[in-house]
Design a protein around this motif. Structure first.
Motif, PDB file in Angstrom:
ATOM      1  N   ILE A  25       6.610  -0.502   6.150  1.00 43.28           N
ATOM      2  CA  ILE A  25       8.144  -0.744   6.455  1.00 43.28           C
ATOM      3  C   ILE A  25       8.700   0.178   5.293  1.00 43.28           C
ATOM      4  O   ILE A  25      10.325  -0.100   4.900  1.00 43.28           O
ATOM      5  N   SER A  26       8.718   1.614   4.879  1.00 42.48           N
ATOM      6  CA  SER A  26       9.463   2.275   4.321  1.00 42.48           C
ATOM      7  C   SER A  26       8.871   3.633   4.185  1.00 42.48           C
ATOM      8  O   SER A  26       7.888   3.828   4.600  1.00 42.48           O
ATOM      9  N   LYS A  27       9.838   4.945   4.355  1.00 39.57           N
ATOM     10  CA  LYS A  27       9.248   5.774   3.785  1.00 39.57           C
ATOM     11  C   LYS A  27      10.294   6.600   2.851  1.00 39.57           C
ATOM     12  O   LYS A  27      11.230   6.816   3.035  1.00 39.57           O
ATOM     13  N   ILE A  28       9.470   7.780   1.954  1.00 42.30           N
ATOM     14  CA  ILE A  28      10.247   8.370   0.832  1.00 42.30           C
ATOM     15  C   ILE A  28       9.637   9.884   0.895  1.00 42.30           C
ATOM     16  O   ILE A  28       8.836   9.785   1.195  1.00 42.30           O
ATOM     17  N   MET A  29      10.858  10.440   0.914  1.00 45.86           N
ATOM     18  CA  MET A  29      10.993  11.757   0.696  1.00 45.86           C
ATOM     19  C   MET A  29      11.386  12.366   0.001  1.00 45.86           C
ATOM     20  O   MET A  29      12.350  12.456  -0.107  1.00 45.86           O
ATOM     21  N   GLU A  30      10.976  13.759  -0.718  1.00 45.44           N
ATOM     22  CA  GLU A  30      11.198  14.352  -1.876  1.00 45.44           C
ATOM     23  C   GLU A  30      11.715  15.408  -1.756  1.00 45.44           C
ATOM     24  O   GLU A  30      11.505  15.534  -0.300  1.00 45.44           O
ATOM     25  N   VAL A  31      12.947  15.581  -2.294  1.00 46.69           N
ATOM     26  CA  VAL A  31      14.190  16.898  -1.323  1.00 46.69           C
ATOM     27  C   VAL A  31      14.021  17.641  -3.041  1.00 46.69           C
ATOM     28  O   VAL A  31      14.520  17.007  -4.058  1.00 46.69           O
ATOM     29  N   ARG A  32      13.765  19.037  -2.506  1.00 43.02           N
ATOM     30  CA  ARG A  32      13.027  20.136  -3.782  1.00 43.02           C
ATOM     31  C   ARG A  32      14.851  20.428  -4.114  1.00 43.02           C
ATOM     32  O   ARG A  32      15.904  20.270  -3.568  1.00 43.02           O
ATOM     33  N   THR A  33      15.120  20.668  -5.812  1.00 43.70           N
ATOM     34  CA  THR A  33      16.258  20.663  -6.078  1.00 43.70           C
ATOM     35  C   THR A  33      15.962  22.539  -6.670  1.00 43.70           C
ATOM     36  O   THR A  33      15.325  22.523  -6.801  1.00 43.70           O
ATOM     37  N   GLU A  34      17.557  23.121  -7.109  1.00 48.63           N
ATOM     38  CA  GLU A  34      16.900  24.634  -7.597  1.00 48.63           C
ATOM     39  C   GLU A  34      16.834  23.873  -8.923  1.00 48.63           C
ATOM     40  O   GLU A  34      16.329  24.631  -9.911  1.00 48.63           O
ATOM     41  N   LYS A  35      17.193  23.109 -10.182  1.00 45.80           N
ATOM     42  CA  LYS A  35      16.280  22.842 -11.102  1.00 45.80           C
ATOM     43  C   LYS A  35      14.970  21.718 -11.041  1.00 45.80           C
ATOM     44  O   LYS A  35      15.050  21.017 -10.668  1.00 45.80           O
ATOM     45  N   LYS A  36      13.997  22.463 -11.332  1.00 38.47           N
ATOM     46  CA  LYS A  36      12.690  22.257 -11.981  1.00 38.47           C
ATOM     47  C   LYS A  36      12.595  20.623 -12.267  1.00 38.47           C
ATOM     48  O   LYS A  36      11.796  19.749 -12.104  1.00 38.47           O
ATOM     49  N   ILE A  59       0.772  -1.283  -0.159  1.00 36.22           N
ATOM     50  CA  ILE A  59      -0.060   0.082  -0.876  1.00 36.22           C
ATOM     51  C   ILE A  59       0.929   0.965  -0.553  1.00 36.22           C
ATOM     52  O   ILE A  59       1.883   1.178   0.922  1.00 36.22           O
ATOM     53  N   PHE A  60       1.140   2.022  -0.935  1.00 39.35           N
ATOM     54  CA  PHE A  60       1.157   3.086  -0.813  1.00 39.35           C
ATOM     55  C   PHE A  60       0.263   4.366  -0.221  1.00 39.35           C
ATOM     56  O   PHE A  60      -0.424   4.432  -0.933  1.00 39.35           O
ATOM     57  N   THR A  61       1.157   4.688   0.382  1.00 43.01           N
ATOM     58  CA  THR A  61       0.166   6.842   0.747  1.00 43.01           C
ATOM     59  C   THR A  61       0.708   7.522   1.039  1.00 43.01           C
ATOM     60  O   THR A  61       2.313   8.141   0.929  1.00 43.01           O
ATOM     61  N   ILE A  62       0.433   8.524  -0.008  1.00 39.82           N
ATOM     62  CA  ILE A  62       0.903   9.879  -0.800  1.00 39.82           C
ATOM     63  C   ILE A  62       0.906  11.226   0.266  1.00 39.82           C
ATOM     64  O   ILE A  62      -1.160  11.353   0.214  1.00 39.82           O
ATOM     65  N   LYS A  63       1.765  11.605   0.911  1.00 43.15           N
ATOM     66  CA  LYS A  63       1.053  12.467   2.599  1.00 43.15           C
ATOM     67  C   LYS A  63       1.990  13.440   1.846  1.00 43.15           C
ATOM     68  O   LYS A  63       3.308  14.177   2.077  1.00 43.15           O
ATOM     69  N   ASN A 110       5.081  15.608   0.095  1.00 44.08           N
ATOM     70  CA  ASN A 110       5.852  15.757  -0.205  1.00 44.08           C
ATOM     71  C   ASN A 110       6.951  13.423  -0.319  1.00 44.08           C
ATOM     72  O   ASN A 110       7.179  13.440  -0.214  1.00 44.08           O
ATOM     73  N   GLN A 111       6.010  13.364   0.855  1.00 42.58           N
ATOM     74  CA  GLN A 111       6.326  12.367   1.148  1.00 42.58           C
ATOM     75  C   GLN A 111       4.967  10.911   0.723  1.00 42.58           C
ATOM     76  O   GLN A 111       4.037  11.175   0.661  1.00 42.58           O
ATOM     77  N   ILE A 112       5.980   9.858   0.461  1.00 41.53           N
ATOM     78  CA  ILE A 112       4.617   8.748   0.896  1.00 41.53           C
ATOM     79  C   ILE A 112       5.235   7.004   1.704  1.00 41.53           C
ATOM     80  O   ILE A 112       6.687   7.563   1.561  1.00 41.53           O
ATOM     81  N   GLU A 113       3.955   6.842   2.086  1.00 42.49           N
ATOM     82  CA  GLU A 113       4.073   5.655   2.971  1.00 42.49           C
ATOM     83  C   GLU A 113       4.808   3.924   1.875  1.00 42.49           C
ATOM     84  O   GLU A 113       3.786   4.559   1.332  1.00 42.49           O
ATOM     85  N   ILE A 114       5.096   3.229   2.639  1.00 39.97           N
ATOM     86  CA  ILE A 114       4.879   1.946   1.926  1.00 39.97           C
ATOM     87  C   ILE A 114       4.845   0.886   2.954  1.00 39.97           C
ATOM     88  O   ILE A 114       5.777   0.772   3.753  1.00 39.97           O
ATOM     89  N   LYS A 115       3.903   0.527   2.803  1.00 42.72           N
ATOM     90  CA  LYS A 115       2.916  -0.295   3.629  1.00 42.72           C
ATOM     91  C   LYS A 115       2.427  -1.839   3.056  1.00 42.72           C
ATOM     92  O   LYS A 115       3.107  -1.912   1.708  1.00 42.72           O
ATOM     93  N   ASN A 116       3.431  -3.431   3.784  1.00 42.90           N
ATOM     94  CA  ASN A 116       2.989  -4.079   3.436  1.00 42.90           C
ATOM     95  C   ASN A 116       1.319  -4.697   3.807  1.00 42.90           C
ATOM     96  O   ASN A 116       0.671  -3.403   4.246  1.00 42.90           O
ATOM     97  N   LYS A 117       0.853  -6.080   2.597  1.00 43.67           N
ATOM     98  CA  LYS A 117      -0.130  -5.852   3.246  1.00 43.67           C
ATOM     99  C   LYS A 117      -1.129  -6.190   4.042  1.00 43.67           C
ATOM    100  O   LYS A 117      -2.117  -6.295   4.635  1.00 43.67           O
ATOM    101  N   GLU A 118      -0.022  -6.106   5.879  1.00 41.44           N
ATOM    102  CA  GLU A 118      -0.764  -6.750   7.081  1.00 41.44           C
ATOM    103  C   GLU A 118      -1.109  -5.045   6.992  1.00 41.44           C
ATOM    104  O   GLU A 118      -0.764  -5.022   9.221  1.00 41.44           O
TER     105      GLU A 118
END
Length: 262
Positions: free
Chosen positions: A166-177, A148-152, A154-162
């Motif tokens: 199990i993981s978190k992804i954070m988006e980091v902005r850069t100077e280039k779009k 299951i991917f939950t988008i909040k 700039n953050q994405i949470e990854i959960k298993n079927k239970e």
């Protein structure tokens, strides 16, 4: 689902949308005639008419693609989505996302879709719908929920079927779009680079090696018997990528392609 059923489904959906959009035209026309309203009121019907025409043209296009396909033959067992390195991404109508993943033979290997298909979300403008967190199910070849991917924001949470995180992804902005960096775990990251037209993407690991790339507007000649639309995104993944990297990649694609067919 296979690509043959996909074209059937999209054709029927487009035809239904075309017919439904005609309902306000008939209702308002009757109301205007009965009330002797000014002819200028008929301008209100123009958006419904244009939308109906567009949907009907989509119906005709998908119908022609389906009719021009060679006879579809089942090839037996389908590989796991995590073991299929080159796939075609396609999209069906959904509140925000229903992405069907096909292999080169037109067989579905997986799907990512909204966990909640509430009626109001179909009509809610995406600018409002995207305000609150949304969850998407990642399904395997047998339509079994795997992650299951939950988008909040700039953050994405990854959960298993239970439902275990199990993981978190954070988006980091850069100077280039055109460049975004997604960080997960202790020292892992994926850098996404997009071209000028935002149609092609390249995903690189922290060490600079290419994890995957997406091309749009190009389809291998031997695939064209199945995929009549060259504008399907073609995803190619490094064959040496781990399951963990591929799962995180699909989580990023969920965020990237949300509202493609809202």
């Amino acid at each position: 689902m296979n690509i043959e059923k996909y074209y059937k489904y999209t054709a029927v959906s487009a035809l239904n949308a075309s017919l439904i959009s005609c309902i306000p035209i008939f209702l308002f026309t009757t109301m205007f005639i009965v009330s002797n309203s000014s002819i200028s009121y008929f301008l209100l019907l123009v958006p419904f008419g244009l939308y109906s025409i567009i949907c009907f043209s989509q119906f005709y296009l998908h119908k022609r693609r389906f009719e021009n396909m060679d006879d579809f033959l089942s090839i037996g067992d389908v590989k796991s989505i995590l073991k299929t390195n080159t796939v075609v991404l396609s999209f069906l109508p959904a509140p925000s996302l229903r992405m069907i993943v096909f292999d080169r033979d037109g067989q579905e290997v997986g799907e990512i879709k909204d966990e909640k298909f509430s009626v109001i979300r179909w009509y809610l403008p995406f600018l409002f719908d995207r305000i609150y967190p949304k969850s998407y199910g990642f399904y395997n070849t047998n339509a079994e929920l795997q992650y299951i991917f939950t988008i909040k924001g700039n953050q994405i949470e990854i959960k298993n079927k239970e439902q275990k995180l199990i993981s978190k992804i954070m988006e980091v902005r850069t100077e280039k779009k055109s460049i975004s960096i997604f960080v997960y775990g202790d020292e892992n990251s994926i850098t996404m680079k997009k071209n000028f037209g935002h149609s092609d993407y390249q995903f690189e690991k922290k060490d600079g090696h290419v994890l995957a790339h997406i091309r749009k507007g190009w389809m291998p000649k031997e695939w064209s018997k199945r995929f009549k639309d060259p504008n399907f995104p073609l995803l190619t993944i490094d064959p040496h990528a781990s399951d963990k990297e591929i799962i995180h990649l699909y989580a990023l694609l969920t965020k990237l392609y949300a509202y493609t067919n809202h």
